[in-house]
Design a protein around this motif. Structure first.
Motif, PDB file in Angstrom:
ATOM      1  N   GLY A  33       0.777  -1.222   0.000  1.00  0.00           N
ATOM      2  CA  GLY A  33       0.000   0.000   0.000  1.00  0.00           C
ATOM      3  C   GLY A  33       0.812   1.277   0.000  1.00  0.00           C
ATOM      4  N   VAL A  34       2.118   1.190   0.197  1.00  0.00           N
ATOM      5  CA  VAL A  34       2.930   2.400   0.277  1.00  0.00           C
ATOM      6  C   VAL A  34       4.208   2.229  -0.528  1.00  0.00           C
ATOM      7  CG1 VAL A  34       3.835   4.139   1.832  1.00  0.00           C
ATOM      8  CG2 VAL A  34       2.272   2.415   2.703  1.00  0.00           C
ATOM      9  N   LEU A  35       4.558   3.301  -1.213  1.00  0.00           N
ATOM     10  CA  LEU A  35       5.864   3.345  -1.847  1.00  0.00           C
ATOM     11  C   LEU A  35       6.743   4.151  -0.913  1.00  0.00           C
ATOM     12  CD1 LEU A  35       7.297   2.627  -4.576  1.00  0.00           C
ATOM     13  CD2 LEU A  35       6.789   4.963  -5.260  1.00  0.00           C
ATOM     14  N   ILE A 260       3.670  16.118  -5.563  1.00  0.00           N
ATOM     15  CA  ILE A 260       2.247  15.791  -5.587  1.00  0.00           C
ATOM     16  C   ILE A 260       1.543  16.782  -4.667  1.00  0.00           C
ATOM     17  CG2 ILE A 260       0.538  14.013  -5.090  1.00  0.00           C
ATOM     18  CD1 ILE A 260       3.250  12.170  -5.111  1.00  0.00           C
ATOM     19  N   ASP A 448      -1.582   5.765   1.397  1.00  0.00           N
ATOM     20  CA  ASP A 448      -0.905   6.203   0.186  1.00  0.00           C
ATOM     21  C   ASP A 448      -1.582   7.439  -0.389  1.00  0.00           C
ATOM     22  OD1 ASP A 448      -2.056   4.019  -2.455  1.00  0.00           O
ATOM     23  OD2 ASP A 448      -3.087   5.037  -0.834  1.00  0.00           O
ATOM     24  N   VAL A 449      -0.852   8.038  -1.302  1.00  0.00           N
ATOM     25  CA  VAL A 449      -1.195   9.388  -1.751  1.00  0.00           C
ATOM     26  C   VAL A 449      -2.642   9.515  -2.212  1.00  0.00           C
ATOM     27  CG1 VAL A 449      -0.393  11.232  -3.225  1.00  0.00           C
ATOM     28  CG2 VAL A 449       1.182   9.468  -2.501  1.00  0.00           C
ATOM     29  N   GLY A 450      -3.083   8.530  -2.972  1.00  0.00           N
ATOM     30  CA  GLY A 450      -4.420   8.636  -3.541  1.00  0.00           C
ATOM     31  C   GLY A 450      -5.506   8.633  -2.482  1.00  0.00           C
TER      32      GLY A 450
END
Lengths: 518, 349
Positions: A33-35, A260, A448-450
């Motif tokens: 779920g995370v980069l 972002i 995560d970002v989204g």
């Protein structure tokens, strides 16, 4: 295998003539779920003090864990001393001469200094430890660090934090260290101890040992650092900046400027501070962590607490929730004073907490989604102690659907959800309880970002429904973007309070990093 | 993972997360084995195999209704203790003192004073005495652990020593014979051809199942055992709940003591020796996590039946108790290794 550190001596700190020791190229690390790291580059030269700068969550810790081989990178190359290497285990990294001293020192308090220094590679003959020799060699290492006064026979648990740090460094040096990673080494030290530490760092770098130095404190970086690499959102945004000359404004811009842009929900236009506040905190203090905290949150308002790790932010939330005992002060919800140090009193009064460590403090990971949602409101589904799990599932289903938890299905174990969806499950728990006050500690950590924007919108929607929200985050942009009003915390006190629109990210960073009002 | 490292736009990340989450949905080959139903099925198969071995080696002596009742009567006492143990372990604790509590309860309910009172009033006095003593010991354990901050292992180890010691003092190390005719009569009944103590075991198991799976108490037990910090922050009174769990296992020990007294017609400070090990073994091979947070009553019942049947098969074949112990140990190790293997695979996917 490796040449001793003294072989490359005589490079003076700050000079450009140190030859390359370490190149990390395109390091990528994903967690479910995370980069965490999205292609990080770092190069370090012999004998330099290389500072790693970045906000919380920028990827500093992950990067040094890759370097010390606690984590394996998914992609990327590590070139050590001109040779491409794969560091498979922490021991392999140590053998190459890479030592890491984490914030949480990893010493055994019940063993002596000498035993700790040689833990895992004891000085022995035929299986028997040679205590005398271990003590002699420890003493030599400690003397090299300028702390010959530490007795190798003392128990580590009896030493001060500064002394323990020296023992950690002695342990690192006992391995023929060529690169020493220090993660926030000054967090627990007073000024005198910091000066000592810096002297030790200078001596080491004069002997050719390279240092990677992680700190939030700009003035330290200016004093001790040679070059700076800035990380942001898991990427390298600048490398090789001169530590002394680079302007503060540039560094802060690099740390905060984003590739972002998060989209925050619009703030409603309505008169603030009207009516009696839902949550009122007066003179709250927690032994040694924070003091004299006054704050109020009105219905429908989002108030943010900004500050660095260790500033006391999270402790304030946990204390007013009753999970820590306050040493002074009162917490009032809807005019009723809460009993001190009782989570149950806080929950009964209508406070809900989404804790910082979602997995260890918030969720029953192996249990179904619906059980995590209903755990704080079980009596609502029970008749004479018997649970109506059909009703539980229905209600949890409605809530998780309205929060758009994906994938659907209230019977799946929470462990299988992504960070953002796990956070929604915690939110659903407090929605179900119809809480009056919602405390959010790092609401988007591991999200995560989204999914972040979704969480932000959700929090705003809750506020619009009349919930009083208090947000803590180490991401300043998040606090500013989400809140109506902000309190900036530094060293356990509120140093600034005002509308979120009146201060910007660099203003907040100035306040917390430099310690005085801009 | 075939994603290119350069994509990190929100949309791509979300899509990836969803894809990963969906992957967990896929029914794997091992999904059934991992589920609690699958685990119970495995235990039933093991029990079946054991019975087949029994029939082959002992023939009619094993496949006999009287023998079946013998197995059940033996299983009943340790079974009731194991049900209580299931709750404590699911709630993140352990109770080493169950055997000693059984001994103390059995002695206390068969003293001359208690038996005289029972003869003068009602045989239920003995039952009440045993349950109260058991519950009282559990209360002491629970208070020490929850409010005294003593780790469960130590607190119940201390209880193990003192409760049995107290039982020896009270009984003066003599076996106390039951001479309450009404008590003996009540427990001699066999409704539907099944001994009373087996009925008690069935009843306690049923209540235990409902309590664990259908009540707020059970749900809180899972929460407290699975993540005490999260349970506390969710507003559950973890300490009070912990006390209740130890009282519950204590009461189970009291009930087991009464069953044992009726079966042996004696109360003795040597009753219940090593019950703690048998109960923990049954609970663990049943599928309850020793670290807490997951518990199964059906698994525990099956675990108890497996061990008791094993003893029976060995006895019928005139094999030594020592050989039995060796096999028991092997079963525990194999069962736990298997569970861990399956658990690890479920983590990977």
């Amino acid at each position: 295998m490796t040449e001793g550190p003294t072989a490359t001596a005589a490079t003076t700190p700050g000079s450009e003539n140190g030859s390359a020791l370490l190149h990390m190229r395109g390091i990528t690390k994903r967690f479910p779920g995370v980069l965490a790291l999205g292609g990080v580059d770092l190069d370090v030269r012999r004998g330099e003090v290389h500072c790693l700068l970045g906000q919380n969550g920028a990827g500093k810790s992950t990067l040094i864990k890759v370097l010390s081989a606690s984590y394996q990178p998914d992609e990327g190359e590590i070139v050590w001393d001109g040779e491409s290497v794969r560091l498979t285990t922490p021991v392999a990294a140590m053998k190459r001469g890479i030592s890491t001293i984490y914030q949480e020192l990893d010493l055994v308090p019940g063993l002596t200094v000498a035993e700790n220094v040689f833990l895992g590679h004891e000085v022995s003959a035929g299986g028997f430890t040679r205590r005398g020799e271990a003590a002699d060699r420890s003493r030599k290492l400690l003397t090299r660090l300028g702390h010959g006064e530490i007795d190798p026979g003392r128990l580590v648990g009896d030493l001060s934090p500064a002394g323990q740090q020296i023992v950690s460094m002695a342990r690192a040096l006992s391995h023929d260290t060529r690169l020493l990673v220090l993660d926030e080494p000054t967090a627990a030290l007073d000024q005198e101890e910091v000066r000592n530490l810096f002297r030790v760092i200078r001596d080491l770098s004069a002997e050719g040992v390279a240092i990677i130095y992680i700190s939030h404190r700009l003035e330290e970086i200016r004093e001790i650092g040679d070059r700076i690499t800035v990380l942001k959102d898991g990427r390298t945004v600048a490398t090789g900046l001169p530590a002394r000359e680079t302007p503060t404004a540039d560094l802060i811009r690099l740390m905060t400027g984003r590739s972002i842009e998060y989209v925050f929900p619009p703030r409603p236009e309505r008169p603030r501070d009207t009516g009696t506040p839902v949550l009122e905190v007066r003179g709250l203090a927690g032994a040694g962590r924070f003091r004299d905290v006054d704050l109020t949150v009105h219905a429908g308002e989002i108030v943010g607490l900004a500050g660095l790790v260790g500033s006391g932010r999270s402790e304030i939330l946990e204390t007013l929730y009753g999970a820590r005992r306050a040493s002074a002060g009162t917490v009032t919800v809807d005019g009723r004073k809460l009993r001190r140090g009782s989570v149950r009193a806080a929950v009964a009064a209508g406070i809900g907490l989404c804790p910082e460590e979602r997995k260890s403090q918030g969720l029953l990971l192996d249990q179904a989604v619906y059980r995590n949602v209903t755990v704080s409101s079980l009596s609502r589904f029970a008749k004479g102690g018997f649970l109506d799990s059909g009703a539980e599932r229905r209600r949890a289903g409605e809530l998780t659907e309205s929060l758009d938890v994906r994938p659907e299905g209230v019977d799946r174990a929470v462990r299988t959800l992504s960070g953002g969806n796990q956070q929604k499950v915690v939110l659903a728990r407090w929605l179900l309880r119809e809480c009056r006050v919602l405390l959010l500690d790092e609401p988007t950590r591991g999200v995560d970002v989204g999914a972040r924007t979704e969480i932000y919108n959700l929090v705003r929607r809750l506020a619009d429904d009349g919930v009083a929200v208090l947000v803590v985050s180490s991401e300043v942009e998040e606090v500013l973007g989400l809140s109506d009003r902000v309190l900036v915390i530094s060293d356990g006190t509120v140093v600034h309070e005002g509308p979120a629109t009146d201060i910007d990210e660099s203003g907040v960073l100035d306040l917390v990093m430099e310690g005085d009002v801009a | 993972m075939s994603d290119t490292p350069t994509t990190s736009a929100p949309a791509a990340d979300t899509a990836r997360v969803e894809r990963e989450a969906r992957r967990d949905d896929r029914p794997g080959r091992l999904a059934l084995l991992r589920s609690s139903t699958g685990h119970n099925l495995g235990l039933i198969v093991a029990l079946g195999l054991l019975c087949v071995v029994g029939v082959i080696t002992a023939g009619d002596r094993f496949a006999d209704i009287d023998n079946a009742m013998t197995i059940l009567r033996l299983a009943a006492v340790i079974g009731v203790v194991s049900i209580g143990m299931t709750f404590v372990i699911t709630g993140g604790g352990i109770d080493l003192s169950v055997g000693a509590i059984v001994a103390l309860s059995s002695v206390w309910c068969t003293t001359i004073a208690t038996q005289t009172m029972a003869n003068d009033n009602h045989w239920l006095v003995m039952v009440g005495a045993a349950v109260l003593v058991g519950g009282g010991c559990g209360l002491v354990n629970g208070l020490l652990i929850a409010y005294g901050g003593v780790v469960p292992f130590i607190a119940t180890l201390a209880m193990l020593a003192s409760a049995r010691g107290l039982a020896e003092i009270i009984s003066e190390r003599r076996t106390q014979i039951v001479s309450v005719p009404a008590f003996s009569d009540a427990f001699a009944k066999e409704p539907l051809g099944i001994p009373i103590i087996v009925w008690i075991f069935i009843l306690v198991s049923a209540i235990g199942w409902v309590l664990l799976n259908r009540t707020t108490f059970g749900r809180r037990t899972l929460a407290v055992g699975g993540n005490p910090e999260a349970a506390r922050l969710a507003g559950i009174d973890v300490k009070r709940h912990t006390v209740l769990l130890y009282v519950l296992v204590g009461v189970c020990c009291g009930i087991a003591a009464i069953m044992l007294v009726s079966r042996t017609t004696t109360g003795s400070s040597t009753h219940g020796l090593l019950y703690e090990l048998d109960a923990i073994a049954a609970v663990v091979i049943g599928g309850t996590l020793l670290s807490g947070g997951r518990g199964t009553i059906i698994g525990t019942v099956l675990g108890v039946l497996i061990f008791t049947t094993l003893s029976n098969v060995f006895a019928l074949n005139n094999l030594s108790v020592s050989a039995q112990s060796v096999v028991k140990g092997l079963i525990i190790v194999v069962a736990v290794l298997l569970q861990q293997r399956l658990a690890r695979r479920s983590d990977v996917t």
